[in-house]
Design a protein around this motif. Structure first.
Motif, PDB file in Angstrom:
ATOM      1  N   ASN A   1      -3.180   0.704  -0.934  1.00  0.00           N
ATOM      2  CA  ASN A   1      -1.799   0.447  -0.546  1.00  0.00           C
ATOM      3  C   ASN A   1      -1.564  -0.349  -0.128  1.00  0.00           C
ATOM      4  O   ASN A   1      -2.747  -1.528  -0.209  1.00  0.00           O
ATOM      5  CB  ASN A   1      -2.016   1.877   1.654  1.00  0.00           C
ATOM      6  CG  ASN A   1      -2.573   2.915   1.443  1.00  0.00           C
ATOM      7  OD1 ASN A   1      -1.544   3.960   0.872  1.00  0.00           O
ATOM      8  ND2 ASN A   1      -3.738   3.374   1.684  1.00  0.00           N
ATOM      9  N   TRP A   2      -0.105  -0.456   0.236  1.00  0.00           N
ATOM     10  CA  TRP A   2       0.484  -1.764   0.029  1.00  0.00           C
ATOM     11  C   TRP A   2       1.027  -1.077   1.507  1.00  0.00           C
ATOM     12  O   TRP A   2       1.912  -0.605   1.129  1.00  0.00           O
ATOM     13  CB  TRP A   2       1.214  -1.687  -1.282  1.00  0.00           C
ATOM     14  CG  TRP A   2       1.665  -3.507  -1.217  1.00  0.00           C
ATOM     15  CD1 TRP A   2       1.365  -4.554  -0.962  1.00  0.00           C
ATOM     16  CD2 TRP A   2       3.687  -3.539  -1.002  1.00  0.00           C
ATOM     17  NE1 TRP A   2       2.296  -5.856  -1.041  1.00  0.00           N
ATOM     18  CE2 TRP A   2       3.466  -4.832  -0.983  1.00  0.00           C
ATOM     19  CE3 TRP A   2       4.446  -2.478  -0.034  1.00  0.00           C
ATOM     20  CZ2 TRP A   2       5.026  -5.513  -0.467  1.00  0.00           C
ATOM     21  CZ3 TRP A   2       6.005  -3.567  -0.250  1.00  0.00           C
ATOM     22  CH2 TRP A   2       5.920  -4.778  -0.209  1.00  0.00           C
ATOM     23  N   HIS A   3       0.697  -1.675   2.470  1.00  0.00           N
ATOM     24  CA  HIS A   3       1.394  -1.208   3.049  1.00  0.00           C
ATOM     25  C   HIS A   3       1.333  -3.222   4.416  1.00  0.00           C
ATOM     26  O   HIS A   3       0.076  -3.334   5.571  1.00  0.00           O
ATOM     27  CB  HIS A   3       1.008  -0.832   4.560  1.00  0.00           C
ATOM     28  CG  HIS A   3      -0.329  -0.477   4.240  1.00  0.00           C
ATOM     29  ND1 HIS A   3      -1.032  -1.611   4.652  1.00  0.00           N
ATOM     30  CD2 HIS A   3      -1.396   0.851   4.452  1.00  0.00           C
ATOM     31  CE1 HIS A   3      -2.554  -1.594   4.702  1.00  0.00           C
ATOM     32  NE2 HIS A   3      -2.706   0.256   4.463  1.00  0.00           N
TER      33      HIS A   3
ATOM     34  N   ILE B   1       8.049   3.434  -2.909  1.00  0.00           N
ATOM     35  CA  ILE B   1       8.018   4.797  -4.025  1.00  0.00           C
ATOM     36  C   ILE B   1       6.760   3.768  -5.574  1.00  0.00           C
ATOM     37  O   ILE B   1       5.797   4.241  -6.121  1.00  0.00           O
ATOM     38  CB  ILE B   1       8.749   5.631  -4.603  1.00  0.00           C
ATOM     39  CG1 ILE B   1       9.048   6.369  -3.167  1.00  0.00           C
ATOM     40  CG2 ILE B   1       7.857   6.560  -5.606  1.00  0.00           C
ATOM     41  CD1 ILE B   1      10.460   7.088  -3.921  1.00  0.00           C
ATOM     42  N   VAL B   2       7.457   2.974  -6.075  1.00  0.00           N
ATOM     43  CA  VAL B   2       6.970   1.930  -7.113  1.00  0.00           C
ATOM     44  C   VAL B   2       5.520   1.872  -7.090  1.00  0.00           C
ATOM     45  O   VAL B   2       4.716   1.727  -7.384  1.00  0.00           O
ATOM     46  CB  VAL B   2       7.980   1.278  -7.824  1.00  0.00           C
ATOM     47  CG1 VAL B   2       7.614   0.557  -9.090  1.00  0.00           C
ATOM     48  CG2 VAL B   2       9.206   2.338  -8.509  1.00  0.00           C
ATOM     49  N   ALA B   3       6.000   0.739  -5.320  1.00  0.00           N
ATOM     50  CA  ALA B   3       4.760  -0.056  -4.885  1.00  0.00           C
ATOM     51  C   ALA B   3       3.896   0.693  -4.887  1.00  0.00           C
ATOM     52  O   ALA B   3       2.412   0.685  -5.132  1.00  0.00           O
ATOM     53  CB  ALA B   3       4.774  -0.873  -3.907  1.00  0.00           C
ATOM     54  N   THR B   4       3.712   1.682  -4.160  1.00  0.00           N
ATOM     55  CA  THR B   4       3.147   2.521  -3.960  1.00  0.00           C
ATOM     56  C   THR B   4       2.239   3.445  -4.778  1.00  0.00           C
ATOM     57  O   THR B   4       0.981   3.963  -4.906  1.00  0.00           O
ATOM     58  CB  THR B   4       3.229   3.523  -2.581  1.00  0.00           C
ATOM     59  OG1 THR B   4       4.184   2.847  -1.784  1.00  0.00           O
ATOM     60  CG2 THR B   4       2.373   4.826  -2.167  1.00  0.00           C
ATOM     61  N   LEU B   5       3.179   3.703  -5.308  1.00  0.00           N
ATOM     62  CA  LEU B   5       2.395   5.109  -6.952  1.00  0.00           C
ATOM     63  C   LEU B   5       1.609   3.688  -7.700  1.00  0.00           C
ATOM     64  O   LEU B   5       0.429   3.926  -7.932  1.00  0.00           O
ATOM     65  CB  LEU B   5       3.088   5.488  -7.966  1.00  0.00           C
ATOM     66  CG  LEU B   5       4.603   6.524  -7.322  1.00  0.00           C
ATOM     67  CD1 LEU B   5       4.796   6.449  -8.246  1.00  0.00           C
ATOM     68  CD2 LEU B   5       3.123   7.757  -7.485  1.00  0.00           C
TER      69      LEU B   5
END
Length: 609
Positions: A66-68, A227-231
């Protein structure tokens, strides 16, 4: 102090007290082996605490697929302040959740003026059993953190509605950004704000749909970026079409919408992992789910003018669940309690406001509604308190899960993990094999079984399971490091080097892989493999990352210096390694370093001993 002030203070204290009654027990809970290792206590970048380097890492690296970054930073702060005292980490979750509940009440009260409906909605949100997973699980910090920022976003938007200005919309965008970098599930927030324009803000008639959409373009762009970062981050966790055909995913999504509703009104037999139905759903289940969803949607739309809160609450629920409903499959689960953290607010509000409207003409309305509210809140509190107890430690969590879901491969693998830690290797192997018999695609079970087999010196079979684990989850850097060590141990050194290099492709700051590469390149008996310059570069990299100040890494650095003829530096690195070994009480390492120092002082390399 005025009566109004006393009432408001009492409400805030009461909501906070409800949260504490259910969740303060987590102050005595441990970490669990379900994601907590990679999120916190085995992640050197998190364990090292908050630093400028850590902040850069949080924004430039993927954390547990994940990117968080804000969530990662939150865990770093905990480690800096509390160390590895798990109870304190738990209480931070509780604090964020309490803040979310209080902010939800504030938003509803300010937006509708219906104080007791707002209190009840916030109370049910705060202590519903479906909240337990999000609050009692340290790895779900992202839920409660993003939830709090979501509530702040709602309050900021309410302020914008009252007195529109670009500055106020900028605050909305800023708070939404903080929520998105805590957990990307908030990507639907612009649509939720559009629903709130319908009710309670009643802006559709005043502004028109196109103006309302236009003003939210910056928010939609933020969501698109998330959305792009998450995918990109979850590309390795997303199920492939071959494993989960689109029809299976759609059917599971439809039935999950209904199951989440059922669990809201009948919250029993909740577990941390629900097995995906895959192709096992009966036709009547799918058709029944479609029919129910159509009926409720039709009912809400038809009554939208008379009961606007009903259509807003229902669409809130449907839309907020979309990113995690499983059409884009991430992970092995069929559904998860944590996914309801924010979506369920829509259903709660719709039901509470509907009861408020229907009861408006009742005789003794206040007494009846207050009594029912107290009973419902009391029952939910008791259920949630009991549900929370199952999260006190790993064994309790998985034993309970298996009592409710005996053929649960994730629970079996989780239980095997704690058995392996305790040295119950045979029991662990039995549970890992059982888990894989149920689902061969369980990467964690293959990884754990490989560890157990390696402990029994069944290296060839261990290698097979590490390789299978990596076929399923290629970015498991720990599996690659172990596989590399096993391959090196059986003389397949070139293959080992390839595994460690692949690890560094996924995680350039992986100190274990860099140290392993440096050791082989510095000490290999094969001159075709030795490369002193590369060994020194890898060793220096290993010492520069979090966790690099340990005797093994500095012994490797010493070996690399010696291979390059820099014997004074080799002695210095080896002496530092010896000091670290003494501090750790590692006598075997001290003895080994004494022998190494003797060689370095004689200007000889480790491969010459």
């Amino acid at each position: 102090m005025s009566r109004q002030t006393i009432r408001m203070v009492s409400i805030y204290l009461g909501l906070a007290a409800l949260v504490l009654v259910v969740f303060f027990q987590t102050a005595h809970f441990n970490f669990v082996n379900y994601d907590d290792p990679s999120y916190v206590f085995e992640n050197p970048n998190i364990r090292s605490g908050l630093s400028l380097r850590g902040i850069v890492w949080a924004f430039t690296h993927i954390h547990s697929q994940n990117w968080h970054p804000l969530t990662s930073i939150s865990h770093m702060i905990d480690c800096r302040v509390f160390g590895m005292e798990s109870g304190r980490h738990h209480l931070v979750n509780v604090g964020w959740h309490a803040a979310a509940a209080l902010l939800l009440f504030t938003f509803l009260w300010q937006s509708t003026g219906a104080i007791w409906a707002s209190v009840l909605t916030a109370a049910i949100f705060a202590i519903h059993p479906l909240r337990v997973e999000s609050v009692a699980w340290i790895s779900e910090r992202k839920d409660v953190l993003s939830g709090a920022f979501f509530m702040v976003t709602l309050l900021a938007y309410a302020s914008y509605v009252r007195r529109g200005s670009w500055r106020r919309m900028a605050i909305v965008a800023a708070t939404l950004s903080l929520g998105l970098i805590s957990k990307p599930m908030l990507v639907t927030t612009p649509v939720i704000l559009l629903l709130l324009d319908y009710w309670p803000f009643n802006r559709f008639d005043k502004k028109g749909i196109w103006k309302l959409l236009l003003e939210k373009i910056p928010l939609f762009l933020l969501s698109l970026g998330s959305i792009v970062a998450t995918l990109a981050a979850q590309r390795l966790a997303i199920g492939t079409a071959e494993n989960l055909p689109l029809a299976w995913r759609f059917n599971n999504a439809l039935v999950s919408y209904v199951n989440y509703l059922r669990q809201m009104f009948w919250p029993v037999d909740l577990v941390p992992f629900y097995i995906h139905a895959e192709g096992r759903l009966a036709i009547w289940q799918v058709v029944g789910a479609i029919a129910l969803l159509i009926v409720i949607t039709t009912f809400a739309v038809v009554l939208r003018r008379k009961l606007p809160f009903l259509v807003v609450g229902w669409l809130w629920y449907l839309i907020m669940l979309l990113p995690v409903i499983g059409i884009i499959q991430v992970g092995l689960q069929g559904r998860a309690d944590r996914y309801t953290y924010l979506p369920q607010i829509g259903i709660i509000a719709a039901v509470v406001w509907m009861v408020r409207g229907l009861s408006s003409s009742w005789h003794r309305r206040t007494l009846i509604v207050a009594t029912v509210s107290i009973v419902v809140t009391g029952i939910l509190t008791l259920l949630s308190y009991r549900e929370t107890t199952h999260w006190r430690d790993t064994e309790s969590l998985w034993t309970y899960t298996l009592s409710r879901s005996p053929e649960n491969d994730v629970a079996l693998a989780g239980l095997a993990g704690i058995e392996l830690v305790r040295g119950q290797t045979d029991d662990a192997i039995a549970h890992y094999r059982h888990a894989l018999a149920l689902r061969d695609g369980n990467a964690a079970a293959h990884y754990g079984l490989a560890l157990a087999l390696a402990r029994q010196r069944k290296t060839d079979e261990a290698i097979e399971h590490w390789e299978r684990s990596l076929e399923i989850q290629p970015d498991n850097t720990e599996a690659r490091n172990y596989l590399g060590a096993a391959l090196a141990g059986v003389g397949r050194t070139r293959e080992a080097i390839e595994q460690w290099q692949q690890t560094l492709t996924f995680d350039p700051d992986n100190g274990n892989a860099a140290s392993n590469l440096a050791w082989v390149l510095a000490t290999s008996a094969d001159p075709n493999l030795r490369d002193g310059a590369k060994a020194l570069a890898y060793a220096k990299r290993a010492t520069s990352v979090p966790g690099g100040d340990n005797p093994v890494v500095y012994r490797t650095l010493a070996a690399a210096y010696a291979e390059n003829g820099q014997f004074a530096d080799a002695v210095s690195a080896a002496e530092h390694a010896k000091q670290l070994a003494q501090l750790a009480g590692n006598l075997a390492m001290e003895d080994d370093l004494d022998r190494s120092l003797e060689l370095f002082r004689q200007q000889r390399t480790l491969r010459e001993r």
